[in-house]
Design a protein around this motif. Structure first.
Motif, mmCIF file in Angstrom:
data_model
loop_
_atom_site.group_PDB
_atom_site.id
_atom_site.type_symbol
_atom_site.label_atom_id
_atom_site.label_comp_id
_atom_site.label_asym_id
_atom_site.label_seq_id
_atom_site.Cartn_x
_atom_site.Cartn_y
_atom_site.Cartn_z
ATOM 1 N N GLN A 129 0.834 -1.208 0.000
ATOM 2 C CA GLN A 129 0.000 0.000 0.000
ATOM 3 C C GLN A 129 0.868 1.258 0.000
ATOM 4 O OE1 GLN A 129 -2.655 0.970 3.310
ATOM 5 N NE2 GLN A 129 -4.277 1.124 1.794
ATOM 6 N N PHE A 178 0.751 4.223 -2.711
ATOM 7 C CA PHE A 178 0.512 5.626 -2.363
ATOM 8 C C PHE A 178 1.619 6.529 -2.907
ATOM 9 C CE2 PHE A 178 -2.311 4.690 1.602
ATOM 10 C CZ PHE A 178 -3.344 4.318 0.754
ATOM 11 N N GLY A 211 1.612 6.522 -6.850
ATOM 12 C CA GLY A 211 0.393 7.176 -7.363
ATOM 13 C C GLY A 211 0.454 8.673 -7.119
ATOM 14 N N ASP A 212 0.853 9.046 -5.900
ATOM 15 C CA ASP A 212 0.947 10.478 -5.580
ATOM 16 C C ASP A 212 1.892 11.191 -6.534
ATOM 17 O OD1 ASP A 212 -0.748 10.743 -3.475
ATOM 18 O OD2 ASP A 212 0.749 10.385 -1.928
ATOM 19 N N HIS A 255 3.681 2.541 -10.533
ATOM 20 C CA HIS A 255 2.403 2.391 -9.821
ATOM 21 C C HIS A 255 1.609 1.209 -10.417
ATOM 22 C CE1 HIS A 255 -0.930 4.068 -7.511
ATOM 23 N NE2 HIS A 255 -1.685 4.202 -8.593
ATOM 24 N N ALA A 256 1.549 1.186 -11.750
ATOM 25 C CA ALA A 256 0.825 0.099 -12.433
ATOM 26 C C ALA A 256 1.526 -1.236 -12.162
ATOM 27 C CB ALA A 256 0.755 0.379 -13.930
ATOM 28 N N TYR A 309 -12.439 1.844 -9.028
ATOM 29 C CA TYR A 309 -11.564 3.000 -9.289
ATOM 30 C C TYR A 309 -10.303 2.585 -10.039
ATOM 31 C CZ TYR A 309 -8.840 1.246 -5.334
ATOM 32 O OH TYR A 309 -8.092 0.451 -4.514
ATOM 33 N N GLY A 329 -7.888 4.204 -13.138
ATOM 34 C CA GLY A 329 -6.424 4.292 -13.100
ATOM 35 C C GLY A 329 -5.841 3.727 -14.383
ATOM 36 N N PHE A 330 -6.390 2.588 -14.811
ATOM 37 C CA PHE A 330 -5.918 1.959 -16.055
ATOM 38 C C PHE A 330 -6.134 2.880 -17.254
ATOM 39 C CE2 PHE A 330 -3.955 -1.963 -16.545
ATOM 40 C CZ PHE A 330 -4.208 -2.753 -15.437
ATOM 41 N N HIS A 332 -9.976 9.017 -10.022
ATOM 42 C CA HIS A 332 -9.430 7.766 -9.473
ATOM 43 C C HIS A 332 -9.036 7.982 -8.002
ATOM 44 C CE1 HIS A 332 -6.624 4.305 -9.356
ATOM 45 N NE2 HIS A 332 -5.609 5.121 -9.138
ATOM 46 N N PHE A 333 -8.364 9.087 -7.727
ATOM 47 C CA PHE A 333 -7.887 9.401 -6.375
ATOM 48 C C PHE A 333 -9.072 9.664 -5.441
ATOM 49 C CE2 PHE A 333 -4.466 12.135 -4.006
ATOM 50 C CZ PHE A 333 -4.583 11.299 -2.905
ATOM 51 N N LEU A 368 -10.994 6.418 -4.524
ATOM 52 C CA LEU A 368 -10.388 5.460 -3.603
ATOM 53 C C LEU A 368 -10.182 6.032 -2.202
ATOM 54 C CD1 LEU A 368 -7.025 5.937 -3.066
ATOM 55 C CD2 LEU A 368 -7.025 5.496 -5.493
HETATM 56 C C1 HEM Z 1 -2.794 0.661 -14.218
HETATM 57 C C2 HEM Z 1 -3.161 1.775 -13.690
HETATM 58 C C3 HEM Z 1 -3.455 2.002 -12.216
HETATM 59 C C4 HEM Z 1 -3.792 1.120 -11.225
HETATM 60 C C5 HEM Z 1 -3.937 -0.382 -11.328
HETATM 61 C C6 HEM Z 1 -3.938 1.881 -10.002
HETATM 62 C C7 HEM Z 1 -4.245 1.339 -8.768
HETATM 63 C C8 HEM Z 1 -4.186 2.014 -7.562
HETATM 64 C C9 HEM Z 1 -4.304 1.410 -6.258
HETATM 65 C C10 HEM Z 1 -4.556 -0.077 -5.991
HETATM 66 C C11 HEM Z 1 -4.160 2.387 -5.331
HETATM 67 C C12 HEM Z 1 -4.137 2.223 -3.802
HETATM 68 C C13 HEM Z 1 -5.514 2.216 -3.228
HETATM 69 C C14 HEM Z 1 -5.528 1.877 -1.748
HETATM 70 O O1 HEM Z 1 -4.704 1.095 -1.294
HETATM 71 O O2 HEM Z 1 -6.402 2.406 -1.044
HETATM 72 C C15 HEM Z 1 -3.969 3.632 -6.059
HETATM 73 C C16 HEM Z 1 -3.783 4.858 -5.488
HETATM 74 C C17 HEM Z 1 -3.546 6.012 -6.179
HETATM 75 N N1 HEM Z 1 -3.415 6.144 -7.553
HETATM 76 FE FE1 HEM Z 1 -3.587 4.688 -8.905
HETATM 77 N N2 HEM Z 1 -3.713 3.215 -10.274
HETATM 78 C C18 HEM Z 1 -3.422 3.323 -11.622
HETATM 79 C C19 HEM Z 1 -3.103 4.466 -12.324
HETATM 80 C C20 HEM Z 1 -2.956 5.696 -11.743
HETATM 81 C C21 HEM Z 1 -2.565 6.883 -12.454
HETATM 82 C C22 HEM Z 1 -2.255 6.964 -13.951
HETATM 83 C C23 HEM Z 1 -2.519 7.889 -11.533
HETATM 84 C C24 HEM Z 1 -2.177 9.339 -11.711
HETATM 85 C C25 HEM Z 1 -2.072 10.002 -12.817
HETATM 86 C C26 HEM Z 1 -2.862 7.333 -10.242
HETATM 87 C C27 HEM Z 1 -2.923 8.034 -9.064
HETATM 88 C C28 HEM Z 1 -3.160 7.476 -7.825
HETATM 89 C C29 HEM Z 1 -3.154 8.227 -6.606
HETATM 90 C C30 HEM Z 1 -2.909 9.733 -6.479
HETATM 91 C C31 HEM Z 1 -3.402 7.310 -5.567
HETATM 92 C C32 HEM Z 1 -3.556 7.608 -4.086
HETATM 93 C C33 HEM Z 1 -2.266 7.820 -3.382
HETATM 94 C C34 HEM Z 1 -2.514 8.212 -1.933
HETATM 95 O O3 HEM Z 1 -3.555 7.878 -1.348
HETATM 96 O O4 HEM Z 1 -1.619 8.849 -1.353
HETATM 97 N N3 HEM Z 1 -3.117 5.993 -10.415
HETATM 98 N N4 HEM Z 1 -3.989 3.374 -7.409
#
Ligand code: HEM
Length: 201
Positions: free
Chosen positions: A44, A48, A51-52, A94-95, A119, A123-124, A166-167, A170
């Motif tokens: 996780q 985070f 993604g951030d 991240h992916a 969500y 992200g995908f 997405h953000f 979640l």
């Molecule tokens: C294949 C694409 C992606 C997948 C599978 C994915 C999946 C995830 C997952 C599983 C989480 C954590 C959720 C949790 O544990 O509560 C997350 C968080 C996040 N994702 Fe993605 N994501 C993808 C693409 C993206 C992209 C392209 C961005 C930004 C441009 C992004 C921005 C974020 C952000 C900002 C967070 C939260 C970080 C935090 O809470 O501090 N994601 N994503």
């Protein structure tokens, strides 16, 4: 417009400095991973941080042209490409964290997870949309695509919106961080809107 005359050496040092700064979150998280210091839920934490930074670099790259325009400096815009590519780099990590560490590359696992966490589909979508921009962020593609290049790269604003949704989706409790990013994006869009209408960006 104020033109700074950097020597080749100064320009190289400055670029290297910015590059190292952008790489810092990756180095820091790698150090923590290496020292088993990622906390109670390492996957996780990786989600985070990566993604951030994917979202932050996307927004930072978008602030470069307004900064150049407001302060009449050509310098920020020269870092736009590097910052955009760092967004792609962190989005790829991240992916990968999700695909490899979370889902062990198992299609069954992924298909089970998606209905529980819709969500992730957003992200995908955001990640897939980043690919064409990363692949065409070079001078050869820019010349080959001509005016289509600008239309294609305007989709970065859509990607930022999808990444933000997405953000928000979640985030269960404290939405202050996505709210700050949303405010930045709204300001950027307000600044760019007149240029969008004239199709200048
Ligand atoms: C294949 C694409 C992606 C997948 C599978 C994915 C999946 C995830 C997952 C599983 C989480 C954590 C959720 C949790 O544990 O509560 C997350 C968080 C996040 N994702 Fe993605 N994501 C993808 C693409 C993206 C992209 C392209 C961005 C930004 C441009 C992004 C921005 C974020 C952000 C900002 C967070 C939260 C970080 C935090 O809470 O501090 N994601 N994503």
């Amino acid at each position: 417009m104020t033109v700074f005359r950097f020597s080749k050496r100064q320009w190289f040092v400055l670029k290297l400095l910015v590059f190292m700064l952008c790489l810092w979150p990756f180095l820091s998280i790698s150090w923590d991973a290496f020292n088993d210091a990622l906390g109670a839920d390492p996957i996780q934490r990786l989600h985070f941080v990566t993604g951030d930074w994917a979202l932050r670099f996307l927004l930072i790259s978008l602030t470069m042209s307004p900064l150049s325009q407001v302060f009449k400096l050509p310098l920020p815009i020269r870092f736009r490409r590097m910052l955009g590519l760092f967004s792609f780099f962190y989005a790829s990590l991240h992916a990968l964290v999700w695909l490899v560490l979370d889902q062990s590359l198992s299609l069954d696992n992924m298909l089970n997870e998606l209905p529980e966490s819709p969500y992730i589909i957003l992200g995908f979508i955001a990640y897939l949309m980043l690919w064409p921009l990363a692949l065409t962020s070079n001078i050869i593609a820019m010349r080959a695509l001509g005016s289509k290049w600008h239309s294609l790269h305007r989709s970065v604003y859509v990607i930022a919106v999808v990444g933000l949704v997405h953000f928000f989706w979640l985030t269960k409790l404290d939405i202050s961080e996505p709210l700050i990013y949303a405010a930045v994006l709204v300001l950027l869009l307000m600044f760019r809107w007149p240029l969008f209408k004239k199709k200048l960006v």
